[in-house]
Scaffold this active site. Sequence first.
Site, short mmCIF file in Angstrom:
data_model
loop_
_atom_site.label_atom_id
_atom_site.label_comp_id
_atom_site.label_asym_id
_atom_site.label_seq_id
_atom_site.Cartn_x
_atom_site.Cartn_y
_atom_site.Cartn_z
CE LYS A 22 10.73 13.09 -7.96
NZ LYS A 22 11.23 11.74 -8.15
CG ASN A 23 14.69 15.21 -7.50
OD1 ASN A 23 14.02 14.18 -7.42
ND2 ASN A 23 14.98 15.78 -8.65
CB CYS A 120 13.01 6.90 -14.62
SG CYS A 120 11.94 8.09 -13.85
NE ARG A 125 17.88 8.38 -13.82
CZ ARG A 125 16.78 8.89 -13.28
NH1 ARG A 125 15.61 8.50 -13.69
NH2 ARG A 125 16.83 9.78 -12.33
CG ASP A 311 14.34 16.33 -13.78
OD1 ASP A 311 14.53 15.41 -14.59
OD2 ASP A 311 14.50 16.19 -12.55
NE ARG A 403 8.27 8.10 -9.63
CZ ARG A 403 9.32 8.22 -10.44
NH1 ARG A 403 9.20 7.93 -11.71
NH2 ARG A 403 10.48 8.62 -9.98
#
Length: 429
Positions: A22-23, A120, A125, A311, A403
């Site tokens: 995903k990232n 999130c 962040r 993560d 997600r």
Amino acid sequence: MDSIAIQGGARLNGIIPVSGAKNSALKLMAASILTDQPLRLTNMPRLADTKFLGRLLRELGVEVTENGHGGEQETLFHAARITSSFAPYDLVRQMRASFNVLGPLLARTGEARVSLPGGCTIGARPVDLHLHALTAMGVEIELDEGYVIARAPKGLKGAEIEFPFVSVGATEHALLAAVLADGTTVLKKAAREPEIGDLARCLVAMGAKVEGIDTDELVITGVGSLGGTEWPVIADRIEMGSYAVAAAMAGGEVRLTRARPELMTALSEKMVAAGVEVTPTEDGVIVKRDPAVRLKAVDVATEVYPGFATDLQAQFMALMTTAEGESVIHENIFENRFMHAPELMRLGADIHVHAGEAVVRGVDVLHGAQVMATDLRASVSLVIAGLVAEGETTVGRVYHLDRGFERLEEKLGACGAQIRRIKGDDHEH
């Protein structure tokens, strides 16, 4: 809202193919703005987040065509011309990575109006490092009612940018902007995550000049234009790690395929120390554990890559809830990232959180209960705990899970997990 129900106690045996990251996919999608030629991404994950960004790209004028299914997925992006450089709040708030269209839009069109992100709840962040990097490249920025209004009237200029601390998002964003800038850009204290290397190599395949890939100093020599290419999205190391932990938790033997074991070395070392067999293969890893033998408690501290990934912290905490002894988990990347701890405690875990540290004392048994996902990685930790909890565990708010995890119930179910999705009337978000 959908929820996921798990009946604890089943062993996991079988094969789980790992999806594209995903990232990485999200930043590669943003890169499609940089060229008027087609960019074909293979091994594309089909996730809520990639759908959100696809919708935003279409708003900007990019043609997005999805093909294939079941792991053989690809998406074609063609930004023949950018018809809008406005990224509205409604589309950006759903996912932070959408903010990364700002740099490519500036590089391609010289202007952009992009909403500040939502996303999130795991700490501040901020995007100030992103804006600092763009300002250094000659971008004029003003903030107006939650929007970044950015102009580069003289085009982007190469610059030397030293980040005050390692930031994955800011490194990727600066890289995306710099490839079309006039002159040379040097990024110091750059993040070294594998997904950044994946993005850089794809940009090189499109005609960019990037040196120092996989190091903490990237040197980017701007080019006049980029072309199209076909690029395979790197395997998702967080998904790989999550399923590895799930196999260790439930016991049995699971083979993870289409993956790169060297990307989860920090996790593998901790799992082996806890008593799990982890064997790298040519295209992944085999995780094996005898459920009759209790795991041993192991301490972890999250660090930037190649250290232990933040993560994977929630998943590892779930694994430690039934280990023998006491495990201390230090979270050094994000504040406010222990929101899964109270939910794990609802299942009977013994966890004490103080600031950036959690102390987990292993219990003999977890008990099924209703719990709620608070963010993407936390949600999968609750599923992992549910695999061994006596009775049924129901995880609510699984839109967080959707997600970042593709076909989770299908992948775990194929290995014997008693897991099912309960359809809700509608999602709240």
